[in-house]
Design an enzyme around this catalytic site. Structure first.
Site, PDB file in Angstrom:
ATOM      1  N   ARG A 182       0.928  -1.106  -0.008  1.00  0.00           N
ATOM      2  CA  ARG A 182       0.087  -0.116   0.054  1.00  0.00           C
ATOM      3  C   ARG A 182       0.849   1.316   0.174  1.00  0.00           C
ATOM      4  O   ARG A 182       1.727   1.444   0.710  1.00  0.00           O
ATOM      5  CB  ARG A 182      -1.030  -0.069   1.290  1.00  0.00           C
ATOM      6  CG  ARG A 182      -2.006   1.160   1.425  1.00  0.00           C
ATOM      7  CD  ARG A 182      -3.172   0.862   2.142  1.00  0.00           C
ATOM      8  NE  ARG A 182      -2.642   0.969   3.559  1.00  0.00           N
ATOM      9  CZ  ARG A 182      -3.497   1.332   4.635  1.00  0.00           C
ATOM     10  NH1 ARG A 182      -4.973   0.973   4.136  1.00  0.00           N
ATOM     11  NH2 ARG A 182      -3.178   1.652   5.889  1.00  0.00           N
TER      12      ARG A 182
ATOM     13  N   HIS B 120      -5.513   4.292  -2.360  1.00  0.00           N
ATOM     14  CA  HIS B 120      -6.633   4.712  -3.042  1.00  0.00           C
ATOM     15  C   HIS B 120      -7.323   4.005  -4.027  1.00  0.00           C
ATOM     16  O   HIS B 120      -8.195   4.254  -4.895  1.00  0.00           O
ATOM     17  CB  HIS B 120      -6.341   6.230  -3.678  1.00  0.00           C
ATOM     18  CG  HIS B 120      -6.291   7.518  -2.822  1.00  0.00           C
ATOM     19  ND1 HIS B 120      -5.386   7.278  -1.932  1.00  0.00           N
ATOM     20  CD2 HIS B 120      -6.820   8.709  -3.021  1.00  0.00           C
ATOM     21  CE1 HIS B 120      -5.712   8.573  -1.199  1.00  0.00           C
ATOM     22  NE2 HIS B 120      -6.422   9.110  -1.801  1.00  0.00           N
ATOM     23  N   ASP B 121      -6.709   2.579  -3.937  1.00  0.00           N
ATOM     24  CA  ASP B 121      -7.332   1.646  -4.938  1.00  0.00           C
ATOM     25  C   ASP B 121      -8.791   1.612  -4.866  1.00  0.00           C
ATOM     26  O   ASP B 121      -9.206   1.458  -3.876  1.00  0.00           O
ATOM     27  CB  ASP B 121      -6.686   0.128  -4.499  1.00  0.00           C
ATOM     28  CG  ASP B 121      -6.831  -0.729  -5.466  1.00  0.00           C
ATOM     29  OD1 ASP B 121      -6.014  -0.972  -6.306  1.00  0.00           O
ATOM     30  OD2 ASP B 121      -8.187  -1.255  -5.655  1.00  0.00           O
TER      31      ASP B 121
ATOM     32  N   SER C   3      -5.126  -2.838  -2.100  1.00  0.00           N
ATOM     33  CA  SER C   3      -4.059  -2.840  -1.562  1.00  0.00           C
ATOM     34  C   SER C   3      -3.913  -3.069   0.116  1.00  0.00           C
ATOM     35  O   SER C   3      -2.895  -3.150   0.803  1.00  0.00           O
ATOM     36  CB  SER C   3      -3.529  -1.132  -1.798  1.00  0.00           C
ATOM     37  OG  SER C   3      -4.306  -0.381  -1.272  1.00  0.00           O
TER      38      SER C   3
ATOM     39  N   GLY D 288      -1.276   8.385  -3.969  1.00  0.00           N
ATOM     40  CA  GLY D 288       0.010   7.681  -3.703  1.00  0.00           C
ATOM     41  C   GLY D 288       0.534   7.423  -4.909  1.00  0.00           C
ATOM     42  O   GLY D 288      -0.031   6.928  -5.871  1.00  0.00           O
ATOM     43  N   VAL D 289       2.021   7.791  -4.874  1.00  0.00           N
ATOM     44  CA  VAL D 289       2.638   7.797  -6.391  1.00  0.00           C
ATOM     45  C   VAL D 289       2.784   6.342  -6.663  1.00  0.00           C
ATOM     46  O   VAL D 289       3.135   5.887  -7.823  1.00  0.00           O
ATOM     47  CB  VAL D 289       4.010   8.485  -6.416  1.00  0.00           C
ATOM     48  CG1 VAL D 289       3.818   9.888  -5.957  1.00  0.00           C
ATOM     49  CG2 VAL D 289       5.048   7.959  -5.545  1.00  0.00           C
TER      50      VAL D 289
ATOM     51  N   TYR E 151      -9.726   1.627 -17.595  1.00  0.00           N
ATOM     52  CA  TYR E 151      -8.356   2.403 -17.076  1.00  0.00           C
ATOM     53  C   TYR E 151      -7.773   1.369 -15.877  1.00  0.00           C
ATOM     54  O   TYR E 151      -8.809   1.689 -14.789  1.00  0.00           O
ATOM     55  CB  TYR E 151      -8.638   3.734 -16.703  1.00  0.00           C
ATOM     56  CG  TYR E 151      -7.369   4.568 -16.295  1.00  0.00           C
ATOM     57  CD1 TYR E 151      -6.091   4.194 -16.506  1.00  0.00           C
ATOM     58  CD2 TYR E 151      -7.559   5.741 -15.391  1.00  0.00           C
ATOM     59  CE1 TYR E 151      -4.975   4.913 -15.544  1.00  0.00           C
ATOM     60  CE2 TYR E 151      -6.497   6.437 -14.996  1.00  0.00           C
ATOM     61  CZ  TYR E 151      -5.352   5.955 -15.096  1.00  0.00           C
ATOM     62  OH  TYR E 151      -4.319   6.571 -14.554  1.00  0.00           O
TER      63      TYR E 151
ATOM     64  N   TYR F 227      -8.589   3.090 -12.476  1.00  0.00           N
ATOM     65  CA  TYR F 227     -10.149   2.971 -12.009  1.00  0.00           C
ATOM     66  C   TYR F 227     -10.691   1.489 -11.756  1.00  0.00           C
ATOM     67  O   TYR F 227     -11.318   1.270 -12.417  1.00  0.00           O
ATOM     68  CB  TYR F 227     -10.852   3.934 -12.838  1.00  0.00           C
ATOM     69  CG  TYR F 227     -10.482   5.271 -13.006  1.00  0.00           C
ATOM     70  CD1 TYR F 227      -9.840   6.159 -12.165  1.00  0.00           C
ATOM     71  CD2 TYR F 227     -10.952   5.907 -14.477  1.00  0.00           C
ATOM     72  CE1 TYR F 227      -9.582   7.337 -12.316  1.00  0.00           C
ATOM     73  CE2 TYR F 227     -10.623   7.319 -14.392  1.00  0.00           C
ATOM     74  CZ  TYR F 227      -9.713   8.086 -13.503  1.00  0.00           C
ATOM     75  OH  TYR F 227      -9.714   9.287 -13.559  1.00  0.00           O
TER      76      TYR F 227
HETATM   77  C1  LIG Z   1      -9.880  10.799  -4.915  1.00  0.00           C
HETATM   78  C2  LIG Z   1      -9.389   9.956  -5.969  1.00  0.00           C
HETATM   79  C3  LIG Z   1      -8.998  10.806  -7.015  1.00  0.00           C
HETATM   80  C4  LIG Z   1      -8.185  10.292  -8.192  1.00  0.00           C
HETATM   81  N1  LIG Z   1      -7.818  11.099  -9.316  1.00  0.00           N
HETATM   82  C5  LIG Z   1      -7.052  10.515 -10.111  1.00  0.00           C
HETATM   83  C6  LIG Z   1      -6.476  11.291 -11.229  1.00  0.00           C
HETATM   84  O1  LIG Z   1      -6.735  12.541 -11.215  1.00  0.00           O
HETATM   85  N2  LIG Z   1      -5.802  10.702 -12.233  1.00  0.00           N
HETATM   86  C7  LIG Z   1      -5.643   9.286 -12.353  1.00  0.00           C
HETATM   87  O2  LIG Z   1      -4.848   8.863 -13.140  1.00  0.00           O
HETATM   88  N3  LIG Z   1      -5.916   8.695 -11.268  1.00  0.00           N
HETATM   89  C8  LIG Z   1      -6.901   9.299 -10.117  1.00  0.00           C
HETATM   90  N4  LIG Z   1      -7.122   8.370  -9.357  1.00  0.00           N
HETATM   91  C9  LIG Z   1      -6.956   6.741  -9.397  1.00  0.00           C
HETATM   92  C10 LIG Z   1      -5.392   6.470  -8.579  1.00  0.00           C
HETATM   93  O3  LIG Z   1      -4.715   6.839  -9.724  1.00  0.00           O
HETATM   94  C11 LIG Z   1      -5.368   5.187  -8.147  1.00  0.00           C
HETATM   95  O4  LIG Z   1      -6.511   4.851  -7.325  1.00  0.00           O
HETATM   96  C12 LIG Z   1      -3.893   4.786  -7.824  1.00  0.00           C
HETATM   97  O5  LIG Z   1      -3.942   3.373  -8.114  1.00  0.00           O
HETATM   98  C13 LIG Z   1      -3.855   5.106  -6.397  1.00  0.00           C
HETATM   99  O6  LIG Z   1      -2.619   4.704  -5.884  1.00  0.00           O
HETATM  100  P1  LIG Z   1      -2.521   4.654  -4.447  1.00  0.00           P
HETATM  101  O7  LIG Z   1      -0.813   4.314  -4.257  1.00  0.00           O
HETATM  102  O8  LIG Z   1      -2.777   5.823  -3.534  1.00  0.00           O
HETATM  103  O9  LIG Z   1      -3.210   3.473  -4.204  1.00  0.00           O
HETATM  104  P2  LIG Z   1      -2.818   2.105  -3.442  1.00  0.00           P
HETATM  105  O10 LIG Z   1      -4.244   1.577  -2.994  1.00  0.00           O
HETATM  106  O11 LIG Z   1      -1.846   2.147  -2.104  1.00  0.00           O
HETATM  107  O12 LIG Z   1      -2.424   1.172  -4.454  1.00  0.00           O
HETATM  108  C14 LIG Z   1      -3.143   0.812  -5.734  1.00  0.00           C
HETATM  109  C15 LIG Z   1      -2.450  -0.319  -6.578  1.00  0.00           C
HETATM  110  O13 LIG Z   1      -1.121  -0.227  -6.647  1.00  0.00           O
HETATM  111  C16 LIG Z   1      -0.263  -1.286  -5.829  1.00  0.00           C
HETATM  112  N5  LIG Z   1       0.612  -0.691  -5.238  1.00  0.00           N
HETATM  113  C17 LIG Z   1       0.640   0.546  -4.421  1.00  0.00           C
HETATM  114  N6  LIG Z   1       2.027   0.934  -4.150  1.00  0.00           N
HETATM  115  C18 LIG Z   1       2.771   0.086  -4.734  1.00  0.00           C
HETATM  116  C19 LIG Z   1       4.100  -0.138  -4.710  1.00  0.00           C
HETATM  117  N7  LIG Z   1       4.994   0.607  -4.053  1.00  0.00           N
HETATM  118  N8  LIG Z   1       4.758  -1.114  -5.521  1.00  0.00           N
HETATM  119  C20 LIG Z   1       4.042  -2.086  -6.017  1.00  0.00           C
HETATM  120  N9  LIG Z   1       2.670  -2.070  -6.048  1.00  0.00           N
HETATM  121  C21 LIG Z   1       2.086  -0.960  -5.363  1.00  0.00           C
HETATM  122  C22 LIG Z   1      -1.119  -1.748  -4.653  1.00  0.00           C
HETATM  123  O14 LIG Z   1      -1.076  -3.183  -4.250  1.00  0.00           O
HETATM  124  C23 LIG Z   1      -2.502  -1.583  -5.456  1.00  0.00           C
HETATM  125  O15 LIG Z   1      -2.769  -2.769  -6.311  1.00  0.00           O
HETATM  126  C24 LIG Z   1      -7.856   8.797  -7.982  1.00  0.00           C
HETATM  127  C25 LIG Z   1      -8.392   8.166  -7.053  1.00  0.00           C
HETATM  128  C26 LIG Z   1      -8.966   8.456  -5.979  1.00  0.00           C
HETATM  129  C27 LIG Z   1      -9.385   7.695  -5.065  1.00  0.00           C
END
Ligand SMILES: Cc1cc2nc3c(=O)[nH]c(=O)nc-3n(C[C@H](O)[C@H](O)[C@H](O)COP(=O)(O)OP(=O)(O)OC[C@H]3O[C@@H](n4cnc5c(N)ncnc54)[C@H](O)[C@@H]3O)c2cc1C
Ligand SMILES: *[C@@H]1O[C@H](CO)[C@@H](O)[C@H](O)[C@H]1NC(C)=O
Ligand SMILES: *[C@@H]1O[C@H](CO)[C@@H](O)[C@H](O)[C@H]1NC(C)=O
Ligand SMILES: *[C@@H]1O[C@H](CO)[C@@H](O)[C@H](O)[C@H]1NC(C)=O
Ligand SMILES: *[C@@H]1O[C@H](CO)[C@@H](O)[C@H](O)[C@H]1NC(C)=O
Ligand SMILES: *[C@@H]1O[C@H](CO)[C@@H](O)[C@H](O)[C@H]1NC(C)=O
Ligand SMILES: *[C@@H]1O[C@H](CO)[C@@H](O)[C@H](O)[C@H]1NC(C)=O
Ligand SMILES: *[C@@H]1O[C@H](CO)[C@@H](O)[C@H](O)[C@H]1NC(C)=O
Ligand SMILES: *[C@@H]1O[C@H](CO)[C@@H](O)[C@H](O)[C@H]1NC(C)=O
Length: 541
Positions: A118, A122-123, A128, A189-190, A479, A482
């Site tokens: 995680r 934001h998955d 995550s 998160g990036v 996508y 999403y």
């Molecule tokens: C409010 C909101 C706004 C958003 N706006 C946009 C937007 O403007 N543009 C856009 O493109 N998307 C947008 N998104 C979607 C967002 O890009 C995805 O939800 C993204 O996957 C979130 O990344 P996270 O690290 O926060 O999530 P996490 O839930 O931490 O991870 C998402 C997925 O990636 C995996 N992962 C996370 N970190 C790692 C790591 N370090 N190594 C390997 N795997 C990993 C996790 O296991 C999971 O499968 C938005 C989502 C939300 C909830």
């Protein structure tokens, strides 16, 4: 044959249920977690004592006092919060050092624990931190947030647990004429965002976040730390758009910063159906992706009260983000979209970082520090996505508006493609949605209480099925960021995990799916890094 497969599926399901039941009533979970903790201790030479304060900060068991608050800290979707019905990790690890992540991978594998990684949490389907296959642990990268910006060389190293808001903030601290092309929500998160693509207001000019990655550090299935050079171009290709979770644990990204002018311009125009929103929207369908790449003219639709206050209507909002002055935006719009009637008085000039605040839902005059606030006001939601390659007909739109008005809590986001996105080839990185797309749609529906969940999800599924004739086909693209677990779940006659996976695989990755499977098979042949929608391994016959 079909009937036979169907029965077989039931049998498999039954066995799965039984084995889950068996496991949860046996002590095998606690044995494997005990062994896991022992293994971890032996790999953390300086903190071998479990009562060591460092160890207890890194390792949170279900008994730890901060287990629940940490687990909930980045849950964005309340559908996955319920403490009684959602599967929970045996252990949450919050590593401080790369070696902790390496040890976690090695010891999980040894003890057959599943890993969920995680970053921002934001998955959309909670992948995550929720897993249907038990037992599992979560590696939460909450302590991997450091960001190093080099303005002279125009790059930054960003740790995977950092948020978009933190990255934008750190860039703005050093320069107001640099930015990075990623999403609008500062708490994302990036780690997840960049590995799934990542787009925002300047992606028509500069492409995706994933298009601007120069290097990465990750831990592979053997617990080794790899960078771009040592992982090789295949794997480096895969983690840019293919999702990180199928391949390893990403520790950090090196990204290329992009240049932005000292001032950009934004404007917002909302029209209801009665005010002619449909014909404006119709015009937008063809020009949104054709217009100059400095302009991102995005659209949102929501249900609102109509003017007489008795009936509901749809409000269509056109929000412009322009990399230039208000004057130039107005003349560009006069040339391309005079029907919208945009005037100087509708425009606001501001710095790029202020526009980040604006698109994050803040006021442009708020302090930049709000961008690093990680507190989330979570709600219940379900989302789906589509790509559109031919304008939706007027009757198609009328039917859509009708459905929106009948539902409750929907919010649709329409993002124009084109520009730089059409110049980059579909196979350049694993993210495939490029030339030929007019725009992408994100369908969202929000609600406030668990008892409404089934209704709203049912409504969303009907909406998605209504849209089928109007959107991309073969595959009906989607996508990855999403994430939608409905995709592939109702494929009744699917008989192998590979062909089941190809349902979402082709939608998310199109032609790139095959290469992703090859890379996956090469780097993780035993399919250790897996989830409900991970890249499958090709079985050798
Ligand atoms: C409010 C909101 C706004 C958003 N706006 C946009 C937007 O403007 N543009 C856009 O493109 N998307 C947008 N998104 C979607 C967002 O890009 C995805 O939800 C993204 O996957 C979130 O990344 P996270 O690290 O926060 O999530 P996490 O839930 O931490 O991870 C998402 C997925 O990636 C995996 N992962 C996370 N970190 C790692 C790591 N370090 N190594 C390997 N795997 C990993 C996790 O296991 C999971 O499968 C938005 C989502 C939300 C909830
Ligand atoms: C949690 O506490 C219970 C009771 O004190 C104990 O039996 C169990 O071993 C503990 N579990 C872990 C993972 O520490
Ligand atoms: C949690 O889920 C259970 C089972 O689905 C349900 O009965 C309960 O009402 C839910 N609790 C909350 C607080 O929503
Ligand atoms: C209210 O406005 C809607 C949409 O313009 C219209 O269909 C409806 O007839 C109006 N109702 C009343 C009572 O005026
Ligand atoms: C746009 O600007 C004009 C002139 O300044 C103003 O009359 C109109 O209300 C504005 N429209 C919006 C949606 O702000
Ligand atoms: C940026 O916009 C502000 C507000 O309109 C204006 O005061 C300022 O002069 C502009 N700066 C530049 C460099 O154009
Ligand atoms: C952070 O955001 C939350 C939710 O919007 C808010 O309640 C809180 O006051 C903010 N914290 C700070 C320090 O600004
Ligand atoms: C759902 O629960 C809320 C309170 O949590 C209640 O106000 C509402 O009436 C319920 N709705 C339905 C459809 O049962
Ligand atoms: C699996 O199903 C497909 C149809 O979805 C069929 O073409 C194929 O022959 C089946 N394979 C096996 C091994 O049953």
């Amino acid at each position: 044959m079909a009937v036979l497969n169907f029965k077989l599926e039931y049998l498999v399901l039954l066995i799965t249920i039984l084995s889950i039941f068996f496991r949860s009533t046996s002590t095998s979970n606690s044995i494997s977690t005990d062994n896991f903790l022992q293994c971890l201790s032996s790999h953390l030479p300086h903190h071998s004592d479990q009562n060591d304060p460092v160890s207890s900060e890194i390792i949170l068991t279900k008994n730890s006092s901060s287990y629940s608050s940490l687990l909930q800290s980045s849950i964005r979707n309340l559908r996955f919060l319920n403490t009684s019905s959602v599967p929970k990790p045996e252990i949450i690890l919050t590593p401080f050092e790369k070696s902790h992540v390496q040890a976690a991978v090695v010891c999980s594998k040894q003890n057959e624990l599943q890993i969920r990684v995680r970053s921002g949490g934001h998955d959309y389907e909670g992948l995550s931190y929720v897993s249907d296959s038990l037992p599992f642990i979560v590696i939460d990268l909450v302590n991997f947030q450091s960001i190093r910006v080099d303005i002279e060389e125009e790059f930054a190293w960003v740790e995977a647990g950092a948020s978009l808001g933190e990255l934008y903030y750190k860039i703005a601290e050093k320069s107001r004429v640099h930015g990075f092309p990623a999403g609008s929500c500062p708490t994302v998160g990036v780690g997840g965002h960049f590995s799934g693509g990542g787009f925002g207001t300047i992606f028509r000019k500069y492409g995706l976040a994933a298009d601007n990655i120069l290097d990465a550090e990750m831990v592979n299935v053997h617990g080794e730390i790899l960078n771009r050079k040592s992982m090789g171009e295949d794997l480096f290709w895969a983690i840019r758009g293919g999702g990180g979770s199928s391949f390893g644990v990403i520790l950090s990204w090196k990204v290329k910063l992009v240049r932005v002018p000292p001032n950009v311009t934004i404007s917002h125009m909302g029209k209801t159906l009665e005010e002619g929103a449909t014909s404006l929207f119709n015009k937008w369908q063809t020009i949104g992706s054709q217009i100059h790449e400095d302009l991102f003219l995005h659209v949102t639709t929501e249900v609102s009260e109509s003017i007489n206050g008795t009936d509901k209507t749809v409000k269509v909002s056109f929000t412009s983000f322009f990399l230039g002055s208000a004057e130039n935006l107005v003349s560009l719009m006069e040339e391309n979209f005079p029907e919208l009637g945009l005037q100087l008085g509708n425009c606001t000039e501001m710095s790029w970082i202020q526009s980040v605040l604006y698109f994050a839902g803040y006021s442009a005059d708020d302090p930049l520090e709000v961008l690093v606030n990680r507190t989330i006001n979570a709600g219940f939601f379900k989302a789906k996505s589509d790509y559109v390659t031919k304008p939706i007909s007027l009757t198609g739109l009328e039917g859509l508006w009708q459905r929106l008005v009948q539902g409750e809590g929907s919010f649709l986001i329409w993002s124009p493609y084109g520009g730089r996105m059409s110049e980059i080839s579909e196979s350049e990185i694993a993210f495939p949605h490029r030339r030929g797309n007019l725009y992408g749609i994100q369908y969202l529906v929000y609600w406030n209480s668990e008892n409404e969940t089934d209704n709203h999800i049912g409504w969303m599924r009907e909406l998605y099925s209504y849209m089928e004739p109007h959107v991309s086909k073969s595959p009906r693209a989607a996508y990855l960021n999403y994430r939608d677990l409905d995709i592939g779940m109702n494929e009744r006659f699917v008989n192998t995990s590979y062909s089941k996976a190809s349902t979402w695989g082709l939608k998310y990755f199109k032609h790139n799916f095959k290469r992703l499977v090859r890379v996956k098979t090469k780097v993780d042949p035993c399919n250790f890094f897996r989830n409900e929608q991970s890249i499958p391994v090709l079985q050798s016959r």
